[in-house]
Scaffold this motif. Structure first.
Motif, PDB file in Angstrom:
ATOM      1  N   UNK A 185       0.831  -1.205   0.000  1.00 32.75           N
ATOM      2  CA  UNK A 185       0.000   0.000   0.000  1.00 32.75           C
ATOM      3  C   UNK A 185       0.867   1.257   0.000  1.00 32.75           C
ATOM      4  N   UNK A 186       1.934   1.244   0.762  1.00 34.65           N
ATOM      5  CA  UNK A 186       2.835   2.399   0.799  1.00 34.65           C
ATOM      6  C   UNK A 186       3.478   2.640  -0.561  1.00 34.65           C
ATOM      7  N   UNK A 187       3.876   1.561  -1.230  1.00 33.40           N
ATOM      8  CA  UNK A 187       4.487   1.703  -2.558  1.00 33.40           C
ATOM      9  C   UNK A 187       3.480   2.293  -3.549  1.00 33.40           C
ATOM     10  N   UNK A 188       2.246   1.792  -3.524  1.00 33.53           N
ATOM     11  CA  UNK A 188       1.213   2.312  -4.430  1.00 33.53           C
ATOM     12  C   UNK A 188       0.935   3.780  -4.145  1.00 33.53           C
ATOM     13  N   UNK A 189       0.835   4.124  -2.879  1.00 36.76           N
ATOM     14  CA  UNK A 189       0.515   5.511  -2.524  1.00 36.76           C
ATOM     15  C   UNK A 189       1.686   6.456  -2.769  1.00 36.76           C
ATOM     16  N   UNK A 210      -8.074  -4.671   4.326  1.00 36.96           N
ATOM     17  CA  UNK A 210      -8.631  -3.436   3.768  1.00 36.96           C
ATOM     18  C   UNK A 210      -8.693  -2.346   4.826  1.00 36.96           C
ATOM     19  N   UNK A 211      -9.073  -2.723   6.045  1.00 42.36           N
ATOM     20  CA  UNK A 211      -9.104  -1.754   7.137  1.00 42.36           C
ATOM     21  C   UNK A 211      -7.690  -1.281   7.458  1.00 42.36           C
ATOM     22  N   UNK A 212      -6.755  -2.222   7.505  1.00 42.45           N
ATOM     23  CA  UNK A 212      -5.376  -1.913   7.892  1.00 42.45           C
ATOM     24  C   UNK A 212      -4.708  -0.944   6.919  1.00 42.45           C
ATOM     25  N   UNK A 213      -5.036  -1.054   5.626  1.00 39.72           N
ATOM     26  CA  UNK A 213      -4.391  -0.199   4.626  1.00 39.72           C
ATOM     27  C   UNK A 213      -5.327   0.894   4.120  1.00 39.72           C
ATOM     28  N   UNK A 214      -6.509   1.003   4.738  1.00 40.23           N
ATOM     29  CA  UNK A 214      -7.469   2.053   4.394  1.00 40.23           C
ATOM     30  C   UNK A 214      -7.858   2.008   2.913  1.00 40.23           C
ATOM     31  N   UNK A 239      -1.361   7.331  -5.771  1.00 41.40           N
ATOM     32  CA  UNK A 239      -2.515   6.497  -6.100  1.00 41.40           C
ATOM     33  C   UNK A 239      -3.142   5.930  -4.838  1.00 41.40           C
ATOM     34  N   UNK A 240      -4.457   5.826  -4.849  1.00 43.13           N
ATOM     35  CA  UNK A 240      -5.160   5.156  -3.765  1.00 43.13           C
ATOM     36  C   UNK A 240      -5.297   3.686  -4.121  1.00 43.13           C
ATOM     37  N   UNK A 241      -6.045   2.939  -3.318  1.00 41.38           N
ATOM     38  CA  UNK A 241      -6.070   1.494  -3.453  1.00 41.38           C
ATOM     39  C   UNK A 241      -7.429   0.919  -3.109  1.00 41.38           C
ATOM     40  N   UNK A 242      -7.929   0.027  -3.971  1.00 37.08           N
ATOM     41  CA  UNK A 242      -9.078  -0.812  -3.638  1.00 37.08           C
ATOM     42  C   UNK A 242      -8.642  -2.262  -3.781  1.00 37.08           C
ATOM     43  N   UNK A 243      -9.436  -3.184  -3.245  1.00 33.41           N
ATOM     44  CA  UNK A 243      -9.062  -4.600  -3.263  1.00 33.41           C
ATOM     45  C   UNK A 243     -10.182  -5.436  -3.871  1.00 33.41           C
ATOM     46  N   UNK A 244      -9.777  -6.320  -4.784  1.00 31.87           N
ATOM     47  CA  UNK A 244     -10.692  -7.371  -5.250  1.00 31.87           C
ATOM     48  C   UNK A 244     -10.311  -8.620  -4.484  1.00 31.87           C
ATOM     49  N   UNK A 245     -11.226  -9.122  -3.655  1.00 34.20           N
ATOM     50  CA  UNK A 245     -10.940 -10.277  -2.805  1.00 34.20           C
ATOM     51  C   UNK A 245     -10.667 -11.522  -3.643  1.00 34.20           C
ATOM     52  N   UNK A 246      -9.939 -12.503  -3.100  1.00 34.97           N
ATOM     53  CA  UNK A 246      -9.715 -13.774  -3.809  1.00 34.97           C
ATOM     54  C   UNK A 246     -11.031 -14.418  -4.220  1.00 34.97           C
TER      55      UNK A 246
END
Length: 256
Positions: free
Chosen positions: A48-52, A91-95, A56-63
């Motif tokens: 998440x830190x690398x993406x930000x 998702x909570x941990x990386x907002x 850029x922000x981040x969303x997640x597609x679950x497995x």
């Protein structure tokens, strides 16, 4: 807000790809949490830190590939739910701005014992709803493309599955184009639940994930109806992502 899925990453080094995504004007990345890029508790924060770091922000597609929250096999169902719980906690941990999950899918047993399958499936969805509320996660259940074993291919069926829950919906426009193509109907039934959008194109038969404008999705009809929520381009490469971005901005002048 428009993002690009890691379906467009391919074999390109992540850092170089993130630079291209950012410079193209995308605002976030949707990370598909699948092999070989599975995100876990040990890697999520650094990723998440690398993406930000690229703005850029981040969303997640679950497995989803080996999971089935509608399985009659309780061990498989529990393992599937456990992975989804882990994803929601990440998702909570990386907002993350949102999480997308797939509904359960059918098997020979579920086709024979339809009522029992429905209860198992909805029980899992009710649990996801409880977790969503507990953790404060924006969670969308995705409509599925046409394929024999997949559930929730129609707006009516997805609405039936989600009845009695507060779960959101990830509206996949490309998926619906392969099933009913009833875009207006989908938004009439589920528009108030939509928390995320997946945008890609196809020719109405299979889930091709083409650049926007290369298939038969009636974008001039669809785009004005879409709710103002984060949207992810789920296309095959950065080239297709840039082409789709141009299609939205210049051809349709779509604001997001």
């Amino acid at each position: 807000m428009l993002g690009l899925s890691t379906t467009a990453l391919g074999d390109e080094p992540l850092e170089r790809w993130l630079e291209e995504v950012s410079s193209a004007g995308f605002k976030f990345v949707e990370w598909i949490n699948e092999w070989p890029r599975y995100m876990d508790a040990g890697s999520a924060r650094a990723l998440a830190e690398e993406i930000r770091s690229f703005g850029l922000d981040l969303s997640i597609h679950a497995p989803f590939s080996d999971l089935n929250v509608g399985s009659f096999n309780e061990r498989i169902r529990r393992a599937s739910m456990g992975l989804l719980r882990e994803t929601l906690e990440l998702a909570v941990d990386i907002d993350a701005i949102a999480v997308t999950v797939h509904p359960g899918h059918c098997s020979p047993l579920s086709r024979r014992y339809r009522e029992e399958y429905m209860e198992i499936h909805r029980s899992s969805l009710r649990t996801l709803d409880e977790w969503r509320e507990e953790l404060g996660v924006k969670l969308g259940v995705e409509n599925m493309p046409y394929f024999p074993i997949l559930d929730a291919q129609t707006p009516e069926r997805l609405s039936e599955l989600l009845e009695g829950t507060g779960l959101g919906v990830t509206f996949d426009v490309g998926h619906l184009n392969t099933s009913t193509g009833e875009f207006k109907r989908f938004l009439e039934l589920l528009g108030n639940r939509v928390v995320h959008l997946h945008l890609h194109d196809n020719h109405g038969i299979t889930d091709e994930h083409l650049a926007l404008g290369e298939g038969t999705v009636p974008w001039d009809e669809v785009l004005p109806r879409l709710p103002n929520v984060p949207a992810t381009l789920e296309v095959r490469g950065i080239k297709e992502g840039k082409e789709s971005l141009y299609f939205l901005k210049k051809v349709h002048k779509w604001t997001f």
